[in-house]
Design a protein around this motif. Sequence first.
Motif, mmCIF file in Angstrom:
data_model
loop_
_atom_site.group_PDB
_atom_site.id
_atom_site.type_symbol
_atom_site.label_atom_id
_atom_site.label_comp_id
_atom_site.label_asym_id
_atom_site.label_seq_id
_atom_site.Cartn_x
_atom_site.Cartn_y
_atom_site.Cartn_z
ATOM 1 N N UNK A 210 0.868 -1.177 0.000
ATOM 2 C CA UNK A 210 0.000 0.000 0.000
ATOM 3 C C UNK A 210 0.904 1.226 0.000
ATOM 4 N N UNK A 211 0.891 1.962 -1.081
ATOM 5 C CA UNK A 211 1.729 3.158 -1.213
ATOM 6 C C UNK A 211 0.892 4.397 -0.916
ATOM 7 N N UNK A 212 1.325 5.149 0.050
ATOM 8 C CA UNK A 212 0.641 6.381 0.448
ATOM 9 C C UNK A 212 1.549 7.550 0.124
ATOM 10 N N UNK A 213 1.005 8.530 -0.580
ATOM 11 C CA UNK A 213 1.804 9.715 -0.902
ATOM 12 C C UNK A 213 1.147 10.964 -0.342
ATOM 13 N N UNK A 214 1.924 11.732 0.398
ATOM 14 C CA UNK A 214 1.521 13.065 0.814
ATOM 15 C C UNK A 214 2.096 14.040 -0.206
ATOM 16 N N UNK A 215 1.227 14.648 -0.984
ATOM 17 C CA UNK A 215 1.673 15.547 -2.048
ATOM 18 C C UNK A 215 2.185 16.857 -1.456
ATOM 19 N N UNK A 216 2.823 17.645 -2.308
ATOM 20 C CA UNK A 216 3.445 18.877 -1.835
ATOM 21 C C UNK A 216 2.438 19.846 -1.226
ATOM 22 N N UNK A 235 3.983 1.801 2.639
ATOM 23 C CA UNK A 235 5.150 2.623 2.368
ATOM 24 C C UNK A 235 4.698 4.041 2.059
ATOM 25 N N UNK A 236 5.514 5.003 2.450
ATOM 26 C CA UNK A 236 5.145 6.406 2.309
ATOM 27 C C UNK A 236 6.060 7.102 1.314
ATOM 28 N N UNK A 237 5.462 7.980 0.522
ATOM 29 C CA UNK A 237 6.188 8.780 -0.455
ATOM 30 C C UNK A 237 5.772 10.241 -0.279
ATOM 31 N N UNK A 238 6.624 11.144 -0.775
ATOM 32 C CA UNK A 238 6.376 12.562 -0.503
ATOM 33 C C UNK A 238 6.590 13.462 -1.721
ATOM 34 N N UNK A 239 6.873 12.881 -2.867
ATOM 35 C CA UNK A 239 7.192 13.722 -4.017
ATOM 36 C C UNK A 239 6.566 13.186 -5.299
ATOM 37 N N UNK A 240 5.381 12.573 -5.175
ATOM 38 C CA UNK A 240 4.686 12.002 -6.326
ATOM 39 C C UNK A 240 3.462 12.857 -6.622
ATOM 40 N N UNK A 241 3.244 13.195 -7.893
ATOM 41 C CA UNK A 241 2.195 14.143 -8.248
ATOM 42 C C UNK A 241 0.891 13.489 -8.703
ATOM 43 N N UNK A 242 0.939 12.228 -9.180
ATOM 44 C CA UNK A 242 -0.298 11.613 -9.666
ATOM 45 C C UNK A 242 -0.348 10.135 -9.298
ATOM 46 N N UNK A 243 -1.555 9.580 -9.400
ATOM 47 C CA UNK A 243 -1.789 8.213 -8.970
ATOM 48 C C UNK A 243 -1.081 7.204 -9.856
ATOM 49 N N UNK A 244 -0.902 7.528 -11.137
ATOM 50 C CA UNK A 244 -0.225 6.608 -12.054
ATOM 51 C C UNK A 244 1.233 6.426 -11.652
ATOM 52 N N UNK A 245 1.901 7.511 -11.348
ATOM 53 C CA UNK A 245 3.302 7.416 -10.927
ATOM 54 C C UNK A 245 3.422 6.667 -9.609
ATOM 55 N N UNK A 246 2.474 6.911 -8.705
ATOM 56 C CA UNK A 246 2.497 6.219 -7.415
ATOM 57 C C UNK A 246 2.307 4.720 -7.600
ATOM 58 N N UNK A 248 3.227 2.953 -10.167
ATOM 59 C CA UNK A 248 4.488 2.410 -10.676
ATOM 60 C C UNK A 248 5.475 2.218 -9.518
ATOM 61 N N UNK A 249 5.560 3.196 -8.621
ATOM 62 C CA UNK A 249 6.463 3.076 -7.473
ATOM 63 C C UNK A 249 6.042 1.923 -6.563
ATOM 64 N N UNK A 250 4.739 1.741 -6.394
ATOM 65 C CA UNK A 250 4.253 0.630 -5.587
ATOM 66 C C UNK A 250 4.640 -0.706 -6.213
ATOM 67 N N UNK A 251 4.555 -0.805 -7.547
ATOM 68 C CA UNK A 251 4.942 -2.017 -8.244
ATOM 69 C C UNK A 251 6.439 -2.281 -8.096
ATOM 70 N N UNK A 252 7.243 -1.218 -8.198
ATOM 71 C CA UNK A 252 8.692 -1.366 -8.031
ATOM 72 C C UNK A 252 9.026 -1.867 -6.630
ATOM 73 N N UNK A 253 8.331 -1.319 -5.627
ATOM 74 C CA UNK A 253 8.570 -1.756 -4.257
ATOM 75 C C UNK A 253 8.123 -3.200 -4.058
ATOM 76 N N UNK A 254 7.025 -3.590 -4.706
ATOM 77 C CA UNK A 254 6.553 -4.966 -4.611
ATOM 78 C C UNK A 254 7.592 -5.927 -5.176
ATOM 79 N N UNK A 255 8.154 -5.565 -6.329
ATOM 80 C CA UNK A 255 9.167 -6.422 -6.943
ATOM 81 C C UNK A 255 10.406 -6.523 -6.064
#
Length: 318
Positions: A210-216, A235-246, A248-255
């Motif tokens: 589960x990827x959670x992003x707090x946007x700017x 997992x938490x992210x802080x510099x992602x602007x849209x759900x599509x990019x998030x 992709x990051x979630x998939x990378x972390x899963x792998x």
Amino acid sequence: MFVLCCDIKIGDKRFSAVNDVSVRRSVYQLGATAIIKLPVTSILRQTDGKAVTRVETAQAVAVGDPVEIRLGYNGRLFTEFRGYVKALNLATPLEIVCEDELWQCRRRNITNSGTVTLADLLQRCGLTVGYAETLTLRNYAVPDKPVSSVLADLTKRYGLSVFFDLNGRVYACRPEKVTGDVVKYELRRNVINDDDLQYLDRSSMKVQIKAVCFKKDGTQIEAKKGPDGGTGRTLYFYDVEDIEELAVLAQNELERETADGYDGCITTFLEPYAAPAMVAEIIDPVYAVRSGRYYITSVETTFGNGGGRRKVEIGTAI
């Protein structure tokens, strides 16, 4: 021949011999800690090298005294800890409990209302910022609380890893955003014990990220990857602007979470030097395919009559 040596400063006193020292530092621990064990009575030496009267050690050390611990071999010393005396345990030997810059944070209060950036909030807390995520804290109210409570709240509410370096600078971020030097470990050569280190075949593991992003601007978005019913990780992210990019990051972390690799700890001597946020390059001369680089999440250093050791915790692959 390797001869243990130390240089420990407490206030204006210096100790070149101790019963025992242990230091614990972690990117997931808000404050680094150290415990110094000293004889109840000691001969203290002034900076000119002249011995002074034998005194009770507890009388020469006070809560709040600055502390610096340096350990090593044959005069080659590494700085392991900087902080302050937090408490004295009047046992035999005397135990001096120390804490890093977090000790100062417990003694300083802050009040805040309204929206503020993470970096500005840390500066208002009186801290020197080593690195902070680009994050806006919307309507972040602090009703006259200790700075230490604010830092703890940031870890819980925003999933930040908050820790200090040896110079007292604060970091508030995803741990992997801060990486130090590479330290090389060759199993069965400069690793004393790897019984707590496992090489895992994760191909059959069921994991859901589960990827959670707090946007700017302070708003929040979420994405999930992996099968339902699997082991859940947030997992938490802080510099992602849209759900599509998030996503992709979630998939990378899963792998990365399901890739084969090491997990656990290794025990080494004081050399090579290692600290949290450094990168461990693990080399296995027998099974070369297992070699790789991993993020160091914590280091526990011990020093005393039994020798000097580091217990290095291995995190995610880099």
